[in-house]
Design a protein around this motif. Structure first.
Motif, PDB file in Angstrom:
ATOM      1  N   ASP A 406       0.827  -1.207   0.000  1.00  0.00           N
ATOM      2  CA  ASP A 406       0.000   0.000   0.000  1.00  0.00           C
ATOM      3  C   ASP A 406       0.864   1.261   0.000  1.00  0.00           C
ATOM      4  OD1 ASP A 406      -3.047  -0.933   0.743  1.00  0.00           O
ATOM      5  OD2 ASP A 406      -1.551  -2.257   1.587  1.00  0.00           O
ATOM      6  N   ALA A 409       2.139   1.935  -3.481  1.00  0.00           N
ATOM      7  CA  ALA A 409       1.094   2.462  -4.350  1.00  0.00           C
ATOM      8  C   ALA A 409       0.808   3.936  -4.053  1.00  0.00           C
ATOM      9  CB  ALA A 409      -0.189   1.641  -4.194  1.00  0.00           C
ATOM     10  N   VAL A 427       1.323  -0.590 -11.219  1.00  0.00           N
ATOM     11  CA  VAL A 427       0.842  -0.998  -9.900  1.00  0.00           C
ATOM     12  C   VAL A 427       0.294  -2.423  -9.961  1.00  0.00           C
ATOM     13  CG1 VAL A 427      -0.911  -0.564  -8.139  1.00  0.00           C
ATOM     14  CG2 VAL A 427       0.383   1.338  -9.094  1.00  0.00           C
ATOM     15  N   PHE A 445      -5.347  -4.303  -5.093  1.00  0.00           N
ATOM     16  CA  PHE A 445      -5.273  -2.955  -5.653  1.00  0.00           C
ATOM     17  C   PHE A 445      -6.531  -2.434  -6.349  1.00  0.00           C
ATOM     18  CE2 PHE A 445      -0.497  -3.639  -5.851  1.00  0.00           C
ATOM     19  CZ  PHE A 445      -0.248  -2.762  -4.804  1.00  0.00           C
ATOM     20  N   GLN A 449      -7.102   1.474  -7.009  1.00  0.00           N
ATOM     21  CA  GLN A 449      -7.108   2.009  -8.369  1.00  0.00           C
ATOM     22  C   GLN A 449      -8.328   2.893  -8.598  1.00  0.00           C
ATOM     23  OE1 GLN A 449      -4.714   1.954 -10.425  1.00  0.00           O
ATOM     24  NE2 GLN A 449      -3.730  -0.035 -10.669  1.00  0.00           N
ATOM     25  N   GLN A 467      -5.336  -1.880 -14.557  1.00  0.00           N
ATOM     26  CA  GLN A 467      -4.949  -2.771 -13.465  1.00  0.00           C
ATOM     27  C   GLN A 467      -4.914  -4.222 -13.947  1.00  0.00           C
ATOM     28  OE1 GLN A 467      -3.945  -2.849 -10.291  1.00  0.00           O
ATOM     29  NE2 GLN A 467      -4.299  -5.035 -10.021  1.00  0.00           N
TER      30      GLN A 467
END
Length: 528
Positions: A406, A409, A427, A445, A449, A467
């Motif tokens: 996390d 990101a 990512v 994610f 996203q 993604q």
């Protein structure tokens, strides 16, 4: 997948520095495997220790010392589930070699087309994507890599083809499993999202077919395990064969995505596209039927384990009563309420592989000694593989539970700002690199996203499509995927060689996808 316990409490100003700390275990792994050519077992162990130290010291991971055992337990459990695929896959390979079945299959493939590029695409592209669409979870690499070695492709090249050839299909692998967290993250139409993902892949995915040809096409008679790439006039037309393979797959997959949704684009696209490709080969490059072409009965016997596997996979995934029955007996566990995992033993691809192996031995009426010898040879490869898997998976679980993923990101969004769409696939690739699973990357994610997309006014469907693209391509450089693959072709301890080849392809593909996401986002904003 275990539940995450995120402990990151740093303020916004310090998040970039924290992201740098979170990156340390990944940099260490890459440096040790690629730069120093350490084995995955050694590099993974050192990197896992670094990840644990960073998680505890910088991210306040763990309320008590006993929590440190949680990621290790999850890693051991996941390693066991992967080995349950590798062992029967290796047993099938050893059995096929000992019975001469691989030679029969090679003769049949040559009878379809004398072009080695076509053979590479039939096995390393269409068949690999079919296995991905039907089963996923490492099955394509475990089955396809040793098949290619038996057909004359050098082990390193065979591993790379198996890793790269199926990766476009990962977005819809295992009958659409990676799509579930994406459609749950935002109110998007699953068919439109599926079509958008395929269109993104189609823009650049044809290049992967070219790579499959370059790595997997071997000259006839080059010898098992030591083939060289095709050269001369045949190489001049290889790119045409590769582009045609992509042109057969993507329209079929897109049509299925638009009509049926996310469950069958990879599976159906591989079947229909592969059939169209064979028709094109027979028309444009007449098959060479000669004395060496295998008889139908011999071919059926040689291909029996794969035919049985296909039937078992399709039945277990598409027949709802059977599917529900096989999923009704999970093995699950929890540790300190924050860690745990689950396995569906009857539904697991490894169980189906083992059943296919047993049914093949019985169907061919082989001597028990042949089967036992094959299984013993497979078992001898597993110990070192198990150590490598546990080490890299421990690294992954500390990064997930400790909040390092996390933090990376969040740091990326701050770094890229308004050009954040460039980093969307990166990512997704990061998630797959760490976890080895497109599904796991999407679980981690997908919500992030959507939130990041809202912050920069990027459409949710476009962010989720990016993604998905990233989580698919990230599989080719995931350390424990490479570890499992090296086990099937006798390259244990040489994982760094494979990672050094796949990492640039992954980064280039993800960056190209990011450029497309950025341009499409600008176009959508302009037309709105």
């Amino acid at each position: 997948m275990g539940r995450r316990s995120i402990r990151c409490r740093q303020n916004a100003k310090g998040r970039q520095a924290v992201a740098g700390l979170a990156l340390a275990p990944i940099l260490a792994l890459i440096l040790l495997m690629v730069g120093l050519r350490w084995s995955a077992a050694a590099a993974g162990t050192v990197s896992a220790v670094i990840a644990a130290i960073v998680a505890v010291a910088a991210f306040q991971f763990g309320d008590e010392p006993a929590d440190l055992a949680g990621p290790v337990l999850e890693a051991g459990f996941t390693a066991a589930t992967i080995l349950w695929i590798v062992f029967p896959a290796l047993s099938i390979h050893e059995y096929q070699v000992r019975t001469g079945a691989t030679g029969v299959i090679g003769g049949w493939l040559s009878s379809i087309s004398s072009d080695p590029a076509a053979t590479a695409l039939l096995v390393g592209y269409f068949f690999a994507m079919f296995l991905e669409g039907a089963s996923g979870f490492g099955t394509p690499v475990a089955i396809v890599a040793p098949m290619l070695v038996a057909l004359g492709v050098a082990p390193v090249r065979a591993l790379l083809v198996a890793l790269i050839g199926h990766v476009v299909g990962v977005s819809f692998g295992a009958v659409g499993a990676p799509m579930v967290p994406l459609v749950e993250a935002a109110p998007v139409d699953e068919r439109r999202l599926s079509l958008a993902i395929l269109l993104l892949h189609a823009c650049i995915g044809w290049s992967l077919a070219l790579i499959v040809v370059k790595l997997g096409a071997v000259k006839s008679g080059s010898g098992s395990g030591g083939g060289s790439t095709a050269t001369g006039s045949s190489a001049n037309s290889s790119w045409q064969v590769a582009v045609m393979a992509a042109a057969c797959f993507f329209p079929c997959a897109a049509l299925i995505a638009g009509l049926a949704g996310p469950e069958l684009p990879t599976l159906g696209g591989a079947l229909l596209g592969g059939a169209l490709f064979i028709v094109w080969l027979r028309r444009g490059s007449p098959p060479q039927f000669g004395e060496d072409a295998p008889a139908g009965r011999a071919l059926l016997k040689a291909g029996l384990p794969y035919l049985v596997l296909v039937v078992l996979i399709l039945a277990s995934r598409l027949i709802d009563p059977l599917r529900n029955a096989l999923r009704a007996y999970p093995i699950d566990w929890t540790y300190r309420q924050s860690f745990g995992d689950q396995m569906l033993p009857l539904y697991h691809p490894g169980t189906l592989l083992l059943l296919a192996f047993v049914l093949t031995v019985l169907g061919n009426r082989s001597r028990p000694r042949v089967a036992v010898t094959a299984m013993v040879a497979a078992l001898r490869r597993l110990p070192q593989v198990a150590i490598a898997l546990v080490s890299v998976l421990t690294l992954a679980r500390f990064m997930v539970h400790g909040g390092l993923i996390d933090a990376l990101a969040v740091g990326a969004t701050g770094l890229f700002g308004q050009v954040w769409p460039l980093a969307v696939p990166l990512v997704g690739a990061l998630g797959s690199f760490v976890t080895g699973s497109g599904t796991a990357s999407n679980i981690i994610f997908a919500d992030f996203q959507v939130a990041a997309a809202d912050a920069v006014a990027l459409p949710d469907w476009l962010a989720l499509a990016g993604q998905s693209l990233g989580s698919a391509i990230g599989n080719i450089m995931a350390p424990h995927n490479i570890v499992a693959g090296t086990a099937t072709v006798g390259l244990v301890g040489q994982e760094g060689r494979a990672l050094a080849r796949t990492a640039p392809i992954c980064l280039a593909y993800a960056l190209a996808g990011g450029v497309i996401v950025l341009v499409v986002g600008w176009a959508v904003d302009f037309l709105a």
